[in-house]
Design a protein around this motif. Structure first.
Motif, PDB file in Angstrom:
ATOM      1  N   LEU A  85       0.821  -1.207   0.000  1.00 22.93           N
ATOM      2  CA  LEU A  85       0.000   0.000   0.000  1.00 22.93           C
ATOM      3  C   LEU A  85       0.859   1.262   0.000  1.00 22.93           C
ATOM      4  O   LEU A  85       0.513   2.262  -0.637  1.00 22.93           O
ATOM      5  CB  LEU A  85      -0.930  -0.006   1.207  1.00 22.93           C
ATOM      6  CG  LEU A  85      -2.047  -1.058   1.171  1.00 22.93           C
ATOM      7  CD1 LEU A  85      -2.826  -1.050   2.470  1.00 22.93           C
ATOM      8  CD2 LEU A  85      -2.982  -0.803   0.001  1.00 22.93           C
ATOM      9  N   THR A  86       1.980   1.230   0.720  1.00 25.69           N
ATOM     10  CA  THR A  86       2.877   2.390   0.715  1.00 25.69           C
ATOM     11  C   THR A  86       3.456   2.622  -0.676  1.00 25.69           C
ATOM     12  O   THR A  86       3.519   3.765  -1.158  1.00 25.69           O
ATOM     13  CB  THR A  86       4.012   2.177   1.732  1.00 25.69           C
ATOM     14  OG1 THR A  86       3.445   1.940   3.022  1.00 25.69           O
ATOM     15  CG2 THR A  86       4.917   3.388   1.796  1.00 25.69           C
ATOM     16  N   ALA A  87       3.867   1.527  -1.337  1.00 27.14           N
ATOM     17  CA  ALA A  87       4.390   1.657  -2.702  1.00 27.14           C
ATOM     18  C   ALA A  87       3.308   2.142  -3.655  1.00 27.14           C
ATOM     19  O   ALA A  87       3.558   2.985  -4.524  1.00 27.14           O
ATOM     20  CB  ALA A  87       4.947   0.311  -3.160  1.00 27.14           C
ATOM     21  N   LEU A 141      -5.196   9.073   0.611  1.00 25.86           N
ATOM     22  CA  LEU A 141      -5.743   9.056   1.973  1.00 25.86           C
ATOM     23  C   LEU A 141      -6.255   7.662   2.337  1.00 25.86           C
ATOM     24  O   LEU A 141      -6.066   7.196   3.471  1.00 25.86           O
ATOM     25  CB  LEU A 141      -6.877  10.072   2.097  1.00 25.86           C
ATOM     26  CG  LEU A 141      -6.479  11.535   2.273  1.00 25.86           C
ATOM     27  CD1 LEU A 141      -7.725  12.411   2.346  1.00 25.86           C
ATOM     28  CD2 LEU A 141      -5.629  11.733   3.515  1.00 25.86           C
ATOM     29  N   LEU A 142      -6.910   6.999   1.403  1.00 27.01           N
ATOM     30  CA  LEU A 142      -7.400   5.644   1.649  1.00 27.01           C
ATOM     31  C   LEU A 142      -6.239   4.701   1.951  1.00 27.01           C
ATOM     32  O   LEU A 142      -6.272   3.944   2.927  1.00 27.01           O
ATOM     33  CB  LEU A 142      -8.182   5.152   0.438  1.00 27.01           C
ATOM     34  CG  LEU A 142      -8.666   3.695   0.484  1.00 27.01           C
ATOM     35  CD1 LEU A 142      -9.624   3.483   1.645  1.00 27.01           C
ATOM     36  CD2 LEU A 142      -9.326   3.305  -0.828  1.00 27.01           C
ATOM     37  N   PHE A 368      -9.069   4.290  10.507  1.00 32.79           N
ATOM     38  CA  PHE A 368     -10.373   4.034   9.903  1.00 32.79           C
ATOM     39  C   PHE A 368     -11.012   5.334   9.414  1.00 32.79           C
ATOM     40  O   PHE A 368     -11.596   5.386   8.329  1.00 32.79           O
ATOM     41  CB  PHE A 368     -11.293   3.337  10.909  1.00 32.79           C
ATOM     42  CG  PHE A 368     -11.157   1.847  10.933  1.00 32.79           C
ATOM     43  CD1 PHE A 368     -11.591   1.080   9.856  1.00 32.79           C
ATOM     44  CD2 PHE A 368     -10.589   1.202  12.017  1.00 32.79           C
ATOM     45  CE1 PHE A 368     -11.461  -0.305   9.878  1.00 32.79           C
ATOM     46  CE2 PHE A 368     -10.449  -0.175  12.030  1.00 32.79           C
ATOM     47  CZ  PHE A 368     -10.883  -0.933  10.962  1.00 32.79           C
ATOM     48  N   VAL A 369     -10.925   6.392  10.216  1.00 32.97           N
ATOM     49  CA  VAL A 369     -11.488   7.688   9.812  1.00 32.97           C
ATOM     50  C   VAL A 369     -10.777   8.206   8.566  1.00 32.97           C
ATOM     51  O   VAL A 369     -11.415   8.704   7.616  1.00 32.97           O
ATOM     52  CB  VAL A 369     -11.374   8.698  10.971  1.00 32.97           C
ATOM     53  CG1 VAL A 369     -11.781  10.090  10.512  1.00 32.97           C
ATOM     54  CG2 VAL A 369     -12.244   8.258  12.140  1.00 32.97           C
ATOM     55  N   GLY A 374     -10.815   9.252   2.714  1.00 29.97           N
ATOM     56  CA  GLY A 374     -10.230   9.082   1.384  1.00 29.97           C
ATOM     57  C   GLY A 374     -11.183   8.386   0.432  1.00 29.97           C
ATOM     58  O   GLY A 374     -11.299   8.777  -0.741  1.00 29.97           O
ATOM     59  N   PHE A 375     -11.883   7.357   0.920  1.00 24.01           N
ATOM     60  CA  PHE A 375     -12.839   6.653   0.072  1.00 24.01           C
ATOM     61  C   PHE A 375     -13.971   7.580  -0.355  1.00 24.01           C
ATOM     62  O   PHE A 375     -14.412   7.556  -1.515  1.00 24.01           O
ATOM     63  CB  PHE A 375     -13.391   5.446   0.826  1.00 24.01           C
ATOM     64  CG  PHE A 375     -14.389   4.644   0.041  1.00 24.01           C
ATOM     65  CD1 PHE A 375     -13.980   3.832  -0.996  1.00 24.01           C
ATOM     66  CD2 PHE A 375     -15.740   4.717   0.346  1.00 24.01           C
ATOM     67  CE1 PHE A 375     -14.904   3.097  -1.730  1.00 24.01           C
ATOM     68  CE2 PHE A 375     -16.662   3.989  -0.376  1.00 24.01           C
ATOM     69  CZ  PHE A 375     -16.245   3.178  -1.419  1.00 24.01           C
TER      70      PHE A 375
END
Length: 419
Positions: A85-87, A141-142, A368-369, A374-375
């Motif tokens: 996810l970071t990549a 953000l997600l 989670f927030v 982001g979603f």
């Protein structure tokens, strides 16, 4: 920048790899949520599980499925997903920078005359006209929210505290040694606790042969604070600093004794017996077998406690196969075990409780927030950028959009058909 374009980095940030890891994560969560997990069982429930399914419980422990979330495989899966996810976030951010710098547009269209919807673009300037650009931050953000959740969960795994303990009416918890049964993976606690907790009364209300309500009235005194009374109920924990105390569903009767040592010292001793909640209030004998070591010699105890208005305690003790004591005690009677004497006082109800704390839980909630924000940005705001340039007798329309902007896709096809 070269690294971001390398084949290794594209593989590392691959959405396909993310889907595979998320699938494995879902499978691990399903196993952790459905299979019996040792960290969720009280000592009594764990003993019952081992007795009922000895082969299955041993097999689950050997392959790491008895405590899925503390296993090495789950830790490796979390790390791999966090790296992926970071990549992916880094790759998306690089795409956003290119989007804003105005590199090669995703779409271009030659128009002989402008549709009414594009008349306002004539004065947009060389940078073009942007709409909904805030939505570009949705995916980063997600991804960042999920990374925060994973990292916080890993940190919480090393900082967490989970411990079962039992208190009889009138008993006080003030020390961790010998009282708290720490779960595997919990940080160690030794010596004095920073609070004193006393069980004042256990309230069990029966209805139709089952428990209708289970409550515990306790007295709590934190370090340097005043004594206060609280009521614990199932799923209504008591906050103590950064920790919480939960009332679990294990109750029973304790045999209350006075242990008389050879030097004349007298100490209170409690022996807890599990009583099924549906049998609460009955006078059926409660049994317990245990082996204790005295002066490096094991002594086998077989015990039966009969609660009620006229309680009794049946005790059979053997050392090296030879009987030490065999008899029934009424309140006030004494059993001579050689190394010490036991004076039976009576019975008292006891309750099982659970002490838990985790400083990283607020970070998990924040993750989670962040992921939800982001979603929502990505779902509700469709970023697009349009630039209009004069080209001879016509116009050149250039557009930068994300691939999932279906509204703009429909509008673009209408412009293409009308040019």
């Amino acid at each position: 920048m070269f690294f971001l374009r390398s084949r290794f980095f594209r593989l590392l940030a691959s959405p396909g790899l993310a889907l595979a890891l998320l699938g494995l994560m879902l499978l691990a969560v399903l196993m952790g949520g459905t299979l019996p997990q040792t960290v969720r069982l009280s000592p009594q429930e764990l003993d019952a599980w081992h007795r009922a399914w000895p082969l299955l419980s041993l097999s689950l422990e050997r392959i790491g499925l008895a405590d899925v979330y503390a296993s090495t495989g789950f830790f490796a899966l979390c790390v791999a997903l966090a790296v992926n996810l970071t990549a992916g976030t880094a790759a998306h951010v690089a795409y956003l920078f290119a989007w804003f710098r105005g590199e090669t547009p995703g779409r271009s269209l030659h128009l002989s005359e402008l549709p009414p919807a594009l008349l306002s673009l004539a004065d947009a300037g060389p940078s073009g006209h942007r709409r909904g650009s805030l939505g570009l931050a949705g995916l980063p953000l997600l991804h960042a929210g999920i990374v925060v959740i994973i990292v916080a969960a890993l940190v919480n795994g090393s900082d967490r505290l989970g411990a079962h303990f039992e208190l009889a009416e009138g008993e006080v918890l003030s020390q961790a040694n010998g009282k708290l049964r720490l779960e595997r993976g919990s940080r160690q606690i030794e010596g004095e606790l920073d609070f004193r907790l006393r069980l004042d009364a256990l309230l069990v209300e029966m209805e139709g042969g089952s428990v209708r309500e289970l409550q515990a009235r306790v007295s709590l005194q934190q370090a340097g604070g005043a004594l206060r009374q609280e009521t614990l109920a199932v799923n209504h924990p008591l906050r103590i600093g950064s920790s919480r105390v939960y009332l679990d569903k294990n109750v029973g009767q304790a045999g209350v004794f006075e242990r008389i040592l050879p030097d004349g010292q007298r100490r209170r001793l409690l022996v807890n017996f599990i009583q099924p909640r549906e049998d609460w209030g009955s006078n059926w004998p409660l049994t317990r077998d245990e082996t204790m070591v005295f002066e490096d010699i094991p002594v086998n105890f077989r015990m039966a406690l009969t609660p009620g208005d006229a309680p009794s305690f049946r005790l059979t003790a053997e050392r090296r196969g030879k009987p030490v004591f065999d008899g029934v005690l009424a309140p006030g009677e004494v059993a001579d075990l050689g190394v010490y004497q036991l004076k039976f006082i009576g019975t008292a109800p006891w309750a099982g409780l659970y002490l838990a704390s985790g400083q990283a839980l607020k970070w998990i909630f924040s993750g989670f927030v962040l992921a939800l924000a982001g979603f929502a940005l990505h779902l509700l705001l469709h970023p697009r950028r349009q630039r209009l340039r004069r080209e001879g007798d016509g116009w050149l329309l250039e557009a930068w959009t994300l691939r999932d902007d279906w509204r703009f896709e429909r509008q673009w096809r209408a412009w293409e058909s009308g040019r």
